[in-house]
Design a protein around this motif. Sequence first.
Motif, PDB file in Angstrom:
ATOM      1  N   GLU A 122       2.711  15.589   8.591  1.00 13.03           N
ATOM      2  CA  GLU A 122       2.978  14.717   9.738  1.00 13.03           C
ATOM      3  C   GLU A 122       2.625  13.269   9.465  1.00 13.03           C
ATOM      4  O   GLU A 122       2.433  12.488  10.400  1.00 13.03           O
ATOM      5  CB  GLU A 122       2.327  15.248  11.012  1.00 13.03           C
ATOM      6  N   GLU A 172      -6.356  21.188  18.570  1.00 17.18           N
ATOM      7  CA  GLU A 172      -6.046  19.763  18.335  1.00 17.18           C
ATOM      8  C   GLU A 172      -5.195  19.174  19.460  1.00 17.18           C
ATOM      9  O   GLU A 172      -5.453  19.449  20.643  1.00 17.18           O
ATOM     10  CB  GLU A 172      -5.363  19.622  16.959  1.00 17.18           C
ATOM     11  N   ASP A 173      -4.201  18.395  19.108  1.00 18.08           N
ATOM     12  CA  ASP A 173      -3.382  17.699  20.102  1.00 18.08           C
ATOM     13  C   ASP A 173      -2.841  18.697  21.127  1.00 18.08           C
ATOM     14  O   ASP A 173      -2.503  19.833  20.787  1.00 18.08           O
ATOM     15  CB  ASP A 173      -2.223  16.966  19.412  1.00 18.08           C
ATOM     16  N   LYS A 219      -2.354  16.640   9.964  1.00 16.60           N
ATOM     17  CA  LYS A 219      -2.373  15.276   9.425  1.00 16.60           C
ATOM     18  C   LYS A 219      -2.922  15.205   7.998  1.00 16.60           C
ATOM     19  O   LYS A 219      -3.679  14.290   7.645  1.00 16.60           O
ATOM     20  CB  LYS A 219      -3.158  14.355  10.370  1.00 16.60           C
ATOM     21  N   ARG A 225      -5.454  26.005  14.844  1.00 17.65           N
ATOM     22  CA  ARG A 225      -5.232  24.628  14.381  1.00 17.65           C
ATOM     23  C   ARG A 225      -6.472  23.860  14.771  1.00 17.65           C
ATOM     24  O   ARG A 225      -6.747  23.678  15.970  1.00 17.65           O
ATOM     25  CB  ARG A 225      -3.982  24.013  15.009  1.00 17.65           C
ATOM     26  N   ASP A 280       4.204  13.553  15.200  1.00 13.76           N
ATOM     27  CA  ASP A 280       3.340  12.601  14.494  1.00 13.76           C
ATOM     28  C   ASP A 280       4.071  11.973  13.313  1.00 13.76           C
ATOM     29  O   ASP A 280       3.866  10.786  13.006  1.00 13.76           O
ATOM     30  CB  ASP A 280       2.061  13.300  14.008  1.00 13.76           C
TER      31      ASP A 280
HETATM   32 MG   LIG Z   1       0.805  16.381  15.332  1.00 11.16          MG
END
Ligand SMILES: [Mg+2]
Length: 370
Positions: free
Chosen positions: A162, A60-61, A128, A97, A189
Amino acid sequence: MTRTAKDFFAPLAVGAPAPLREIPARPSRAIHFFDPGNEKMAAKVPDMVGTVDVLLGNLEDAVKAENKEKSRQGLVDIGRATANLGGTVGPTQLWTRVNSLDSPWGLDDLVTLVTEIGDKLDVVMVPKVQGAEDIHYVDRLLAQLEAKAGLDRPILVHAILETARGVANIEEICAASPRMQGLSLGPADLAADRRMKTTRVGGGHPGYLVRQDPERDDLGVPQYDGPRTTYQQDLWHYTIARMVDACAMHGIYPYYGPFGDIKDTVACEDQFRNAFLLGCVGAWSLHPAQIAIANKVFSPSVEDVAHARRVIAAMGDGTGAVMIDGKMEDDASVKQCQVMVALADELAAIDPELKKQYDAIPDQHSGTEA
Ligand SMILES: [Mg+2]
Ligand SMILES: CC(=O)SCCNC(=O)CCNC(=O)[C@H](O)C(C)(C)COP(=O)(O)OP(=O)(O)OC[C@H]1O[C@@H](n2cnc3c(N)ncnc32)[C@H](O)[C@@H]1OP(=O)(O)O
Ligand SMILES: CC(=O)C(=O)O
């Protein structure tokens, strides 16, 4: 409507493995993040096995949009090729993740990883998460994929807190599935979603403080301009405490998330220790330098283990009250000591250096019955 008690532990797809009744307390002091599509990071993974409790392939991020497929495939390759990683084979678990459920990549992440390396994957971290509906979706999809892949044990699910809605729905998220393994704080986040005014990734903030009262002059007039000590407060205390209660209530595990100031190892250790003292079992490591910090902080100290064993020995059947070093110990404090010793035993089973240190503690039986 949520599932009834009768069918809560039934598999959600024909041929899927039965859900676990209890989430195992596997050591996970450091969840070490790496980008499987980054050649330099990926090359370090085989040598990290055995030195860290969890290796997490992050999709992810922090992974650029143009590299999402490369990172996903990189994790498949690592899962297949790395010895003693994940599943039930060794002390180092393999987590991932995945991208968020509303992203263009989340579905393919889950389908590919479970199909290709589901037997190696211990936990899927879902970012999220807003409410139980997100966990229900992942729960059913994982069951279908596990059945298709012929897996014989369920993959567990970890949610990142988050969003404000996620925090508000924390109890229903924990209770949404028997797959729920734990929660992590996602301070970056979460800060954005809450419109907090910090631009840091976790950690404290010098502006979040309380100030000592002003001195008063001889007439009792406050001297507002005089020197006054300030005390920095923990921005994340409320969320972590809430997370710890929700996890304890549901028999799952709470984690501090990332500490983004990689060079500030001292403040990282402090933030991790606050989380440990409040009840968290581990934290994220973003850089190899943070693994040792987490391993140290989330392992009970030799002094704490020595004290805890001494109280347990002095308390006999665990009831009544004794004095040890001028302090009262009773049925409640012996339970606190049992938490400490149980964790030390779990960690000693996988960490030979810690075992040596805990084994070297001399037997001490002292205390005076009240
Ligand atoms: Mg995050
Ligand atoms: C808010 C959130 O979502 S947090 C979670 C998402 N973020 C992440 O996962 C970040 C993961 N970490 C990283 O990307 C990197 O550690 C960074 C960008 C923070 C720093 O990277 P660098 O500037 O390369 O750090 P540095 O120069 O100290 O690295 C030293 C070596 O360790 C390697 N390394 C750095 N981080 C990691 C890691 N997480 N895992 C394995 N190896 C790593 C580097 O590739 C470098 O290798 P080399 O010696 O072969 O050149
Ligand atoms: C951990 C994470 O994803 C965040 O802080 O946003």
